[in-house]
Design an enzyme around this catalytic site. Structure first.
Site, PDB file in Angstrom:
ATOM      1  N   GLY A 288      -3.240 -13.101  41.863  1.00 46.14           N
ATOM      2  CA  GLY A 288      -1.816 -12.952  42.140  1.00 46.14           C
ATOM      3  C   GLY A 288      -1.587 -11.718  43.003  1.00 46.14           C
ATOM      4  O   GLY A 288      -2.513 -11.220  43.659  1.00 46.14           O
TER       5      GLY A 288
ATOM      6  N   ASP B 118       3.828 -17.223  37.705  1.00 48.00           N
ATOM      7  CA  ASP B 118       5.157 -16.704  38.044  1.00 48.00           C
ATOM      8  C   ASP B 118       5.711 -17.294  39.345  1.00 48.00           C
ATOM      9  O   ASP B 118       6.914 -17.225  39.595  1.00 48.00           O
ATOM     10  CB  ASP B 118       5.113 -15.178  38.175  1.00 48.00           C
ATOM     11  CG  ASP B 118       4.576 -14.495  36.927  1.00 48.00           C
ATOM     12  OD1 ASP B 118       4.645 -15.112  35.851  1.00 48.00           O
ATOM     13  OD2 ASP B 118       4.086 -13.357  37.037  1.00 48.00           O
TER      14      ASP B 118
HETATM   15  O1  F6P Z   1       1.842 -12.600  35.780  1.00 52.25           O
HETATM   16  C1  F6P Z   1       1.610 -13.539  34.773  1.00 52.25           C
HETATM   17  C2  F6P Z   1       2.147 -13.060  33.461  1.00 52.25           C
HETATM   18  O2  F6P Z   1       1.892 -14.046  32.489  1.00 52.25           O
HETATM   19  C3  F6P Z   1       3.628 -12.694  33.472  1.00 52.25           C
HETATM   20  O3  F6P Z   1       4.469 -13.813  33.468  1.00 52.25           O
HETATM   21  C4  F6P Z   1       3.722 -11.823  32.260  1.00 52.25           C
HETATM   22  O4  F6P Z   1       4.787 -10.900  32.344  1.00 52.25           O
HETATM   23  C5  F6P Z   1       2.400 -11.091  32.265  1.00 52.25           C
HETATM   24  O5  F6P Z   1       1.504 -11.869  33.037  1.00 52.25           O
HETATM   25  C6  F6P Z   1       1.801 -10.844  30.919  1.00 52.25           C
HETATM   26  O6  F6P Z   1       0.632 -10.125  31.090  1.00 52.25           O
HETATM   27  P1  F6P Z   1      -0.365  -9.761  29.875  1.00 52.25           P
HETATM   28  O7  F6P Z   1      -1.090 -11.024  29.515  1.00 52.25           O
HETATM   29  O8  F6P Z   1      -1.271  -8.741  30.489  1.00 52.25           O
HETATM   30  O9  F6P Z   1       0.482  -9.247  28.776  1.00 52.25           O
END
Ligand code: F6P
Length: 360
Positions: free
Chosen positions: A115, A140
């Site tokens: 991403g 996202d």
């Molecule tokens: O970017 C993908 C995502 O799933 C977001 O939608 C979310 O805010 C974030 O990653 C969560 O990240 P982690 O798994 O590191 O808490």
């Protein structure tokens, strides 16, 4: 001599990573190249390098398998995102070490699947002379320069299924049900799933909301004999004039962890309307499991195109879906700016035409 390419997955996992790995390796093999997977994100490129030869045998079954067989990381030496969407430059010593790692592995090209954060690192690697191309991944769907990232469709399918399931409880118990979905600072998952699931209220980061508007919608439904309401809230949605809601255990030097807005919205709706209200956080369920048919096809097309870009020596580019074609665009165009839901676009217009409350 056989050419060898590398493939690396970075950032949060999402459905379709394995499908891209498979497509890259298959397309490489068809050209008589060797494909190696880099284990554990970019750190696998540092000495002693951690790699896995992607043979035909290890690709079996990958099209439908969730997660990444290579492992991934969104922290450590290569974490580019620090705090509210800001990125950092990697130290030159680390870039040198990475370049040496690629040379030692004999890579003529590196496919970076990631991403915004991982691809902004890919851009830095490219500027440092590493032959890299990118593939846009994120549930996202917020990467500039592509209309669709892979993983998004699978996340929307999961969120839509959740809305469908919440409908029955909402209706049976005459409740308000609030569903918090992911998406970071973009409301793509919320708006797509909200429209697909027939939500009554959709709150997205692009439109700061107020409770008068949300509660008026609940009241309007009550008066028309609809004694339940479905509210979809993006994790990055915020009350007008307020900041984003973040989880209490904020990591240091990392992207802020959003979360908690759904519970706040539910509490306030119950307080103001007197209607029993419950909230559900869908969380990482949106990132797990098998990719949808749409994602499987997109991943396969993206992976094949990435290999084509390497064959044409179009380094520093990212595969992109423009609506009419799959093409290469400069990595620099895709990173550093988010693609959010356009306020005057078809999604918002359609939602308003349906009488869906957007909180403003
Ligand atoms: O970017 C993908 C995502 O799933 C977001 O939608 C979310 O805010 C974030 O990653 C969560 O990240 P982690 O798994 O590191 O808490």
């Amino acid at each position: 001599m056989t050419s060898r390419i590398g493939v690396v997955t970075g950032g949060g996992d999402c459905p379709g990573l394995n499908a891209v790995i498979r497509a890259v390796a298959k397309a490489a093999q068809r050209r008589g190249w060797e494909a190696v997977g880099i284990i554990g994100g970019y750190e696998g490129l540092l000495a002693p390098q951690q790699t896995k030869l992607l043979t035909a045998e290890c690709l079996a079954g990958l099209l439908v398998r969730g997660g990444t067989i290579l492992g991934t990381a969104n922290q450590g030496k290569f974490s580019a995102k620090v705090g509210h969407g800001e990125s950092r430059r990697l130290p030159v010593e680390l870039l040198d070490e990475t370049k040496r790692g690629c040379q030692e592995l004999g890579l003529v090209g590196l496919v970076s699947i990631g991403g915004d954060g991982s691809l902004s690192i890919a851009q830095q690697l490219y500027e440092h002379g590493i032959p890299v191309v990118g593939v846009p991944k994120t549930i996202d769907n917020d990467l500039a320069a592509t209309l669709m990232t892979f993983g998004f469709d699978s996340a929307v399918a999961c969120a839509t299924d959740a809305i469908d399931r919440l409908h029955s409880t909402a209706e049976s118990h005459r409740r308000v049900m609030v569903l918090e979905v992911m998406g970071r600072y973009a409301g793509w998952i919320a708006i797509y799933a909200g429209l697909a699931g027939g939500a009554d209220v959709i709150l997205i980061p692009e439109i700061p909301f107020n409770y008068d508007s949300v509660c008026a919608k609940v009241a309007e439904r009550e008066q028309s004999g609809r004694h339940f309401t479905i509210v979809v809230v993006a994790e990055g949605a915020r009350l007008a004039g307020a900041d984003f809601v973040t989880s209490t255990d904020q990591p240091q030097n990392r992207e802020a962890r959003l979360g908690g807005i759904g519970a706040r919205v539910a509490e306030e709706i119950q307080k103001r309307t007197g209607k029993e209200t419950r909230s559900v956080v869908l969380g990482h369920l949106q990132r797990g499991g098998s990719p949808t048919n749409m994602d499987r096809a997109l991943c396969t097309i993206f992976g094949a195109k990435a290999v084509e870009l390497i064959a044409e020596q179009k380094f520093g580019q990212m595969v992109a879906f423009t609506g009419s074609q799959i093409t290469g665009v400069p990595l620099a165009e895709a990173t550093g700016q988010l693609r959010t839901v356009p306020l005057g676009g078809g999604f918002i217009t359609a939602a308003r035409s349906m009488g869906i409350c957007l909180g403003d």
